[in-house]
Structure formats: structure tokens, C-alpha cells
Design a protein around this motif. Structure first.
Motif, PDB file in Angstrom:
ATOM      1  N   GLN A  83      21.185  20.449 -66.192  1.00 49.73           N
ATOM      2  CA  GLN A  83      20.054  21.165 -66.773  1.00 49.73           C
ATOM      3  C   GLN A  83      19.714  22.421 -65.974  1.00 49.73           C
ATOM      4  OE1 GLN A  83      16.595  18.887 -67.693  1.00 49.73           O
ATOM      5  NE2 GLN A  83      17.663  17.490 -69.075  1.00 49.73           N
ATOM      6  N   ASN A  84      19.754  22.324 -64.662  1.00 48.48           N
ATOM      7  CA  ASN A  84      19.399  23.480 -63.842  1.00 48.48           C
ATOM      8  C   ASN A  84      20.492  24.539 -63.824  1.00 48.48           C
ATOM      9  OD1 ASN A  84      16.658  23.162 -62.256  1.00 48.48           O
ATOM     10  ND2 ASN A  84      17.547  21.116 -62.440  1.00 48.48           N
ATOM     11  N   VAL A  85      21.744  24.147 -63.970  1.00 43.99           N
ATOM     12  CA  VAL A  85      22.818  25.128 -64.152  1.00 43.99           C
ATOM     13  C   VAL A  85      22.591  25.866 -65.465  1.00 43.99           C
ATOM     14  CG1 VAL A  85      25.280  25.390 -64.667  1.00 43.99           C
ATOM     15  CG2 VAL A  85      24.565  24.004 -62.718  1.00 43.99           C
ATOM     16  N   GLY A  86      22.222  25.112 -66.512  1.00 41.65           N
ATOM     17  CA  GLY A  86      21.942  25.745 -67.800  1.00 41.65           C
ATOM     18  C   GLY A  86      20.799  26.737 -67.726  1.00 41.65           C
ATOM     19  N   VAL A 305      29.965  14.748 -72.650  1.00 43.69           N
ATOM     20  CA  VAL A 305      28.850  15.039 -73.558  1.00 43.69           C
ATOM     21  C   VAL A 305      27.543  15.153 -72.775  1.00 43.69           C
ATOM     22  CG1 VAL A 305      27.369  14.020 -75.345  1.00 43.69           C
ATOM     23  CG2 VAL A 305      29.845  14.107 -75.671  1.00 43.69           C
ATOM     24  N   SER A 306      27.336  14.225 -71.824  1.00 42.95           N
ATOM     25  CA  SER A 306      26.103  14.235 -71.035  1.00 42.95           C
ATOM     26  C   SER A 306      25.949  15.542 -70.259  1.00 42.95           C
ATOM     27  CB  SER A 306      26.101  13.048 -70.069  1.00 42.95           C
ATOM     28  OG  SER A 306      24.895  12.986 -69.362  1.00 42.95           O
ATOM     29  N   ALA A 307      27.015  15.967 -69.571  1.00 38.70           N
ATOM     30  CA  ALA A 307      26.955  17.204 -68.791  1.00 38.70           C
ATOM     31  C   ALA A 307      26.765  18.419 -69.692  1.00 38.70           C
ATOM     32  CB  ALA A 307      28.231  17.354 -67.964  1.00 38.70           C
ATOM     33  N   MET A 308      27.465  18.421 -70.828  1.00 36.61           N
ATOM     34  CA  MET A 308      27.406  19.567 -71.734  1.00 36.61           C
ATOM     35  C   MET A 308      26.037  19.659 -72.404  1.00 36.61           C
ATOM     36  SD  MET A 308      30.370  20.569 -74.443  1.00 36.61           S
ATOM     37  CE  MET A 308      30.343  22.115 -75.373  1.00 36.61           C
ATOM     38  N   VAL A 309      25.504  18.514 -72.846  1.00 35.20           N
ATOM     39  CA  VAL A 309      24.176  18.504 -73.454  1.00 35.20           C
ATOM     40  C   VAL A 309      23.127  18.923 -72.426  1.00 35.20           C
ATOM     41  CG1 VAL A 309      22.360  17.008 -74.389  1.00 35.20           C
ATOM     42  CG2 VAL A 309      24.692  16.824 -75.264  1.00 35.20           C
ATOM     43  N   ALA A 310      23.243  18.434 -71.196  1.00 30.77           N
ATOM     44  CA  ALA A 310      22.272  18.786 -70.151  1.00 30.77           C
ATOM     45  C   ALA A 310      22.239  20.293 -69.921  1.00 30.77           C
ATOM     46  CB  ALA A 310      22.622  18.068 -68.850  1.00 30.77           C
ATOM     47  N   GLN A 311      23.421  20.922 -69.832  1.00 30.24           N
ATOM     48  CA  GLN A 311      23.449  22.374 -69.632  1.00 30.24           C
ATOM     49  C   GLN A 311      22.817  23.105 -70.803  1.00 30.24           C
ATOM     50  OE1 GLN A 311      26.871  24.504 -68.351  1.00 30.24           O
ATOM     51  NE2 GLN A 311      27.413  23.050 -66.711  1.00 30.24           N
ATOM     52  N   ASN A 312      23.087  22.654 -72.023  1.00 24.92           N
ATOM     53  CA  ASN A 312      22.549  23.336 -73.193  1.00 24.92           C
ATOM     54  C   ASN A 312      21.048  23.105 -73.352  1.00 24.92           C
ATOM     55  OD1 ASN A 312      24.739  24.680 -75.158  1.00 24.92           O
ATOM     56  ND2 ASN A 312      25.686  23.005 -74.016  1.00 24.92           N
ATOM     57  N   GLY A 314      19.093  22.742 -70.733  1.00 27.20           N
ATOM     58  CA  GLY A 314      18.581  23.642 -69.708  1.00 27.20           C
ATOM     59  C   GLY A 314      18.538  25.087 -70.174  1.00 27.20           C
ATOM     60  N   ALA A 315      19.553  25.471 -70.962  1.00 28.48           N
ATOM     61  CA  ALA A 315      19.611  26.841 -71.490  1.00 28.48           C
ATOM     62  C   ALA A 315      18.792  26.998 -72.771  1.00 28.48           C
ATOM     63  CB  ALA A 315      21.063  27.217 -71.765  1.00 28.48           C
ATOM     64  N   ASN A 316      18.119  25.901 -73.194  1.00 28.72           N
ATOM     65  CA  ASN A 316      17.300  25.897 -74.417  1.00 28.72           C
ATOM     66  C   ASN A 316      18.130  26.218 -75.664  1.00 28.72           C
ATOM     67  OD1 ASN A 316      14.798  25.391 -75.636  1.00 28.72           O
ATOM     68  ND2 ASN A 316      14.287  27.563 -75.718  1.00 28.72           N
ATOM     69  N   LYS A 317      19.367  25.749 -75.690  1.00 27.21           N
ATOM     70  CA  LYS A 317      20.243  25.933 -76.851  1.00 27.21           C
ATOM     71  C   LYS A 317      20.335  24.619 -77.617  1.00 27.21           C
ATOM     72  CE  LYS A 317      23.000  29.763 -75.014  1.00 27.21           C
ATOM     73  NZ  LYS A 317      24.371  30.292 -74.791  1.00 27.21           N
ATOM     74  N   TRP A 318      19.202  24.205 -78.175  1.00 23.94           N
ATOM     75  CA  TRP A 318      19.129  22.925 -78.874  1.00 23.94           C
ATOM     76  C   TRP A 318      19.977  22.905 -80.135  1.00 23.94           C
ATOM     77  CZ3 TRP A 318      17.150  18.347 -77.387  1.00 23.94           C
ATOM     78  CH2 TRP A 318      16.353  18.345 -76.245  1.00 23.94           C
ATOM     79  N   ASP A 319      20.286  24.072 -80.687  1.00 21.68           N
ATOM     80  CA  ASP A 319      21.120  24.102 -81.885  1.00 21.68           C
ATOM     81  C   ASP A 319      22.528  23.574 -81.606  1.00 21.68           C
ATOM     82  OD1 ASP A 319      21.216  26.587 -80.290  1.00 21.68           O
ATOM     83  OD2 ASP A 319      22.792  27.167 -81.710  1.00 21.68           O
ATOM     84  N   ARG A 320      22.964  23.613 -80.335  1.00 22.68           N
ATOM     85  CA  ARG A 320      24.294  23.134 -79.979  1.00 22.68           C
ATOM     86  C   ARG A 320      24.309  21.642 -79.623  1.00 22.68           C
ATOM     87  NH1 ARG A 320      28.271  26.699 -78.099  1.00 22.68           N
ATOM     88  NH2 ARG A 320      28.747  25.345 -76.323  1.00 22.68           N
ATOM     89  N   VAL A 321      23.153  21.072 -79.311  1.00 23.47           N
ATOM     90  CA  VAL A 321      23.107  19.697 -78.816  1.00 23.47           C
ATOM     91  C   VAL A 321      23.660  18.705 -79.829  1.00 23.47           C
ATOM     92  CG1 VAL A 321      21.541  17.819 -78.163  1.00 23.47           C
ATOM     93  CG2 VAL A 321      21.255  20.098 -77.167  1.00 23.47           C
ATOM     94  N   GLY A 322      23.191  18.795 -81.081  1.00 25.85           N
ATOM     95  CA  GLY A 322      23.681  17.883 -82.114  1.00 25.85           C
ATOM     96  C   GLY A 322      25.168  18.044 -82.356  1.00 25.85           C
ATOM     97  N   VAL A 383      28.173   4.675 -77.176  1.00 27.03           N
ATOM     98  CA  VAL A 383      28.238   5.203 -75.809  1.00 27.03           C
ATOM     99  C   VAL A 383      28.009   6.705 -75.801  1.00 27.03           C
ATOM    100  CG1 VAL A 383      29.802   5.656 -73.874  1.00 27.03           C
ATOM    101  CG2 VAL A 383      29.710   3.374 -74.883  1.00 27.03           C
ATOM    102  N   VAL A 384      28.681   7.426 -76.687  1.00 26.41           N
ATOM    103  CA  VAL A 384      28.559   8.887 -76.723  1.00 26.41           C
ATOM    104  C   VAL A 384      27.133   9.303 -77.068  1.00 26.41           C
ATOM    105  CG1 VAL A 384      29.286  10.971 -77.948  1.00 26.41           C
ATOM    106  CG2 VAL A 384      30.992   9.275 -77.260  1.00 26.41           C
ATOM    107  N   VAL A 385      26.553   8.667 -78.087  1.00 20.83           N
ATOM    108  CA  VAL A 385      25.181   8.993 -78.488  1.00 20.83           C
ATOM    109  C   VAL A 385      24.194   8.676 -77.361  1.00 20.83           C
ATOM    110  CG1 VAL A 385      23.324   8.332 -80.066  1.00 20.83           C
ATOM    111  CG2 VAL A 385      25.612   8.748 -80.954  1.00 20.83           C
ATOM    112  N   THR A 386      24.424   7.550 -76.682  1.00 16.43           N
ATOM    113  CA  THR A 386      23.549   7.171 -75.575  1.00 16.43           C
ATOM    114  C   THR A 386      23.619   8.178 -74.436  1.00 16.43           C
ATOM    115  OG1 THR A 386      23.699   4.808 -76.094  1.00 16.43           O
ATOM    116  CG2 THR A 386      23.101   5.388 -73.839  1.00 16.43           C
ATOM    117  N   PHE A 387      24.815   8.638 -74.105  1.00 18.20           N
ATOM    118  CA  PHE A 387      24.968   9.651 -73.061  1.00 18.20           C
ATOM    119  C   PHE A 387      24.262  10.942 -73.462  1.00 18.20           C
ATOM    120  CE2 PHE A 387      28.168   6.994 -71.115  1.00 18.20           C
ATOM    121  CZ  PHE A 387      28.197   7.402 -69.788  1.00 18.20           C
ATOM    122  N   ALA A 388      24.268  11.262 -74.747  1.00 18.35           N
ATOM    123  CA  ALA A 388      23.617  12.492 -75.214  1.00 18.35           C
ATOM    124  C   ALA A 388      22.105  12.418 -75.008  1.00 18.35           C
ATOM    125  CB  ALA A 388      23.952  12.741 -76.682  1.00 18.35           C
ATOM    126  N   VAL A 389      21.473  11.306 -75.407  1.00 16.01           N
ATOM    127  CA  VAL A 389      20.015  11.220 -75.283  1.00 16.01           C
ATOM    128  C   VAL A 389      19.589  11.084 -73.822  1.00 16.01           C
ATOM    129  CG1 VAL A 389      19.798  10.248 -77.595  1.00 16.01           C
ATOM    130  CG2 VAL A 389      19.910   8.710 -75.636  1.00 16.01           C
TER     131      VAL A 389
END
Length: 457
Positions: A83-86, A305-312, A314-322, A383-389
Motif C-alpha cells: 500500500q505504501n509503495v502504491g 493478487v494481494s501485493a498487486m491489490v495493495a499497491q493499487n 495505495g495508489a487509489n486505483k480502485w478501478d483496477r482492484v476488481g 483463496v484468491v478472493v480472500t487474498f484480495a480482500v
């Protein structure tokens, strides 16, 4: 950052391709670690016999539980760093890294000391066979000495993934596994000037391989000036800061508990399987080994997915999270389906690698796989969905879903219907647990309000 840095900006570029390329090295790490375990078991079994192999298996269960608990805290650090890298807050990244390193190093030293002292009690608690006990004690005590380096190496690897670098951890694992495999026979048998140390030598080989590979990993971090490195006054951040200890602990405890619950639930179900006799136990044991490879894509893709969602986030790019979450689910389904199909189609020749031809365990194993195998598709999506949330700090709801699925549903079906349906009640208990986890995880993803949680830090 240096131009040769392997760190990847996960907030830009095509989602599917970026995720796939980021997840591949993590999948490679999982495969290498499994191969390492298998090869070391071969060394121990071939050179020292069945008793030593049983001893290493008993000690290995204790070590596995240690790392299961550690998993949650390493994932919490991954998410915070992502998140902080994002956000582009590099100072926060390094403060998190400093606090986490101080915590992990202190925890590793404490576990090493306590483990050395209480190893006999732990083995007795597990009812380790008397013949294997002395060997298991020697192996376990030396393995506990590796905890400080192992804890820090796991932290650095997971933190690098949070920063967008999955290649450096893969290369480090390649070195670590290679050294461990080569050094095992050297220290077990006593080649050259090295004295023969038996099973303790196998553990010592792991300790030495860890020390060398950790040293090389730290050198890589500084040589490439990676974002998690600490220099000069930043080294003072190695003293844990309460501001960062709180979110690491808040997320880490539930995720670590999740791993322990999963492991404990599996142990209880194996006790039920054992009632069916040695052929069923052997069949289920072999299928578990094969299914461990089937589950690897979910773990690797979920972590990516967890790392990628966290960065996005952090960057406030919620359109990419889903898009990231569903790309991950799709990639995992494809990879898992291929593995399940391969095991199902080639079940007999694969099983004959483990079980003698003509054994009654082979048709039992084939039946078990036909009943349970497909459920890993649903489990992988969960597992993937859980890592995302979790990447937004939602850790309590996934823990409650896990408790419901793996304890309430699995135990209720397995134990409740065992007397009536026998072994099939056990296999369907796994299926219904997977179905319930899938439905609840998807429901929470769409309706759980995890997107509205306050920023972690």
C-alpha cells in the motif's frame, strides 16, 4: 531506484499479463521448496533408514506449525509495504521494514531458545515413537537454530513481493534449495574433512544453506538499492515502532491463526481417515502429496493478487482492484484445472510411483481424487478472493468463513455422517467445506463492505 532494479510497478500496465508474470516466480518458489523437502527426505531415508525418516517427519510437523503462525505476520508486512509503495511513501516503506525486521529477528531468537529448551516436551506431546525420539530431538534442536535466519529471510522475501519484486525471492530460493540439497549428504555422511553427523547433519545443512542464502539476499537488496533497504540513520528504525507494530499484529494474528486452523483441521480429519485402515490412509496420504502441487497455483497467484491489490489501493486505483481479483481467479482456475486433469487422467501410473502395483490403495486413491479433486477449483477461487480482500485489511471475516467451512461444516459432515456413509462422508465433508467457503467468500467480496475500511496506516 537503480535502473536494474527488478521491482515492478503493479499499478500500471495490462492487469492479466502483469499479474501472471508477477505470480510465476512465486509459483517457482513453492515448487522449489517442495522439491527441497522431497529430496532431503530421500537423503535421510536412503542414508539413515525409516526410523530417521519418521523422526524428521515428526520434527517437521512442529517446524511447519511455526512457519504457519509466521505466515500471517509476513503477509501483513507485504500488504502494508504494498500500500505504501502504491502511495509513493518510501520512508513509510522503510519504517515498516525496520519495525518488521526487529520483530521477526527478536521472534526468531526467542523461538530458537525456547524451541531448544522445550523440544523434548513437544515431541512427547506428539507421541513420537520411542525408536525415533532421539533422532527427532537431535534434528529438531538444530532446526530451531535456523529460526532467526529463516524468519528474516521470509520477511525480506515477502516484503520484496509487496514492493513488486518476485524475481529476487525466486533467485534466492534457487540458491537456498541448491545449497541445502548439496550439503545434506555432505553433513549426513561426513564427506571430506566434515565429520559424519547423521540426521543432525541434515538439519545443520539447512542452517548453513539459510545463512549463506540470507547473506546473499541482503547483498542483493543493497547492491540493487531496492526500496526496502535501510542505510545510515534509517537503521535506527530496526527498533520496533508501536505505530507499525499495531497494524502488523492486527492483521498478522488472524491470518496466522487461519493457517493454524487449516493445519489443525486437516490433522483431525486424518484421524477419521485412519479408522478406514492402512490402505485408505496410504491412499489419502499419497493424494495429499499430489494435491499439494494442485494447490500451489492458488497460493502463488493469491500472494501476487494481494501485493498487486495493495499497491493499487495505495495508489487509489480502485478501478483496477476488481480486474486484478478476477484475473487472478481466472489464471488460477486454468492452472489448477490442468493439474487436476493430469492427475485424474494419469492417476494409475502416477500412483504406482508411490504405491506398489496391485495394491488395494490405488483404486481407493483414484476414487478419493474423483470425489474431491474438482473442489480445488472452488478452493482456489476462494483463496484468491480472500487474498484480495485482505489487501485492504479485511482479515476477520475471512477467518470466520474459514472457521465455519473447515471446522463446523467439515466436522459436522465428516463425523456426523461417518457411521452411515463411511469413508464417503469424509470425502464429501471436504467438498461441502470447499463449496461453503466459495459461496461465503464470493458473498463477502461483493457485499462485505471491505472496500470501505479505513486505511491501515
Amino acid at each position: 531506484m537503480a535502473g536494474r532494479s527488478p521491482q515492478r510497478d503493479l499499478t500500471i500496465g495490462p492487469v492479466g499479463k502483469t499479474l501472471f508474470l508477477f505470480a510465476l516466480p512465486s509459483l517457482g518458489v513453492n515448487i522449489l521448496q517442495s522439491v527441497n523437502h522431497s529430496v532431503n527426505s530421500v537423503w535421510i531415508g536412503q542414508f539413515l533408514g525409516e526410523t530417521a525418516l519418521a523422526a524428521s517427519a515428526n520434527a517437521g510437523m512442529i517446524i511447519f506449525l511455526m512457519f504457519s503462525a509466521l505466515f500471517g505476520f509476513s503477509m501483513a508486512t507485504t500488504i502494508l509495504i504494498g500500500q505504501n509503495v502504491g502511495r509513493g511513501q518510501i520512508e513509510s516503506v522503510r519504517r515498516i521494514m525496520g519495525t518488521a525486521t526487529g520483530l521477526f529477528l527478536a521472534a526468531g531468537i526467542a523461538v530458537a531458545l525456547l524451541g531448544w529448551l522445550f523440544a523434548p516436551a513437544l515431541l512427547r506431546l506428539m507421541a513420537t515413537p520411542e525408536a525415533a525420539y532421539p533422532l527427532a530431538l537431535a534434528y529438531l534442536r538444530v532446526m530451531f537454530l535456523s529460526m532467526p535466519t529463516s524468519f528474516v529471510m521470509i520477511l525480506i522475501s515477502s516484503s520484496l513481493r509487496g514492493a513488486g519484486d518476485s524475481v529476487t525471492p525466486f533467485r534466492n530460493t534457487l540458491v537456498n534449495v541448491g545449497l541445502d540439497i548439496v550439503l545434506n549428504p555432505v553433513f549426513i555422511l561426513g564427506l571430506g574433512p566434515i565429520p559424519a553427523l547423521g540426521i543432525a547433519g541434515s538439519a545443520l545443512a539447512t542452517v548453513i544453506a539459510g545463512l549463506i542464502s540470507l547473506s546473499l539476499l541482503i547483498r542483493q537488496v543493497y547492491a540493487k538499492d531496492l526500496v526496502i533497504r535501510l542505510r545510515g540513520e534509517e537503521l535506527g528504525w530496526l527498533r520496533p515502532d508501536a505505530a507499525w507494530v499495531k497494524p502488523i499484529t492486527k492483521m498478522g494474528l488472524p491470518m496466522g491463526l487461519s493457517m493454524i486452523i487449516m493445519s489443525g483441521s486437516a490433522v483431525v480429519m486424518i484421524g477419521l481417515v485412519n479408522r478406514e485402515g492402512v490402505d485408505t490412509t496410504a491412499a489419502f496420504g499419497v493424494m495429499n502429496q499430489l494435491w499439494s502441487y494442485v494447490q500451489m497455483p492458488a497460493v502463488a497467484v493469491g500472494g501476487a493478487v494481494s501485493a498487486m491489490v495493495a499497491q493499487n489501493i495505495g495508489a487509489n486505483k480502485w478501478d483496477r482492484v476488481g480486474r486484478i481479483a478476477w484475473a487472478g481467479a481466472g489464471i488460477n482456475v486454468l492452472m489448477t484445472a490442468v493439474l487436476i486433469a493430469a492427475i485424474t487422467i494419469f492417476a494409475t501410473p502416477i500412483l504406482r510411483l508411490f504405491i506398489p502395483a496391485g495394491s488395494a490403495a490405488i483404486p481407493i486413491a483414484i476414487h478419493i481424487n474423483l470425489v474431491i479433486g474438482w473442489s480445488f477449483l472452488l478452493m482456489g477461487i476462494s483463496v484468491v478472493v480472500t487474498f484480495a480482500v485482505r489487501a485492504n485489511g479485511a482479515v476477520i471475516a475471512p477467518l470466520l468463513i474459514l472457521i465455519f467451512a473447515t471446522i463446523i461444516v467439515r466436522f459436522s459432515i465428516g463425523f456426523g455422517f461417518y457411521d452411515r456413509y463411511g469413508a464417503d462422508a469424509i470425502w464429501w465433508a471436504f467438498n461441502l467445506a470447499a463449496i461453503s467457503s466459495f459461496l461465503l467468500s464470493i458473498g463477502y467480496y461483493f457485499h462485505g463492505g471491505w472496500r470501505k475500511l479505513k486505511p491501515l496506516a
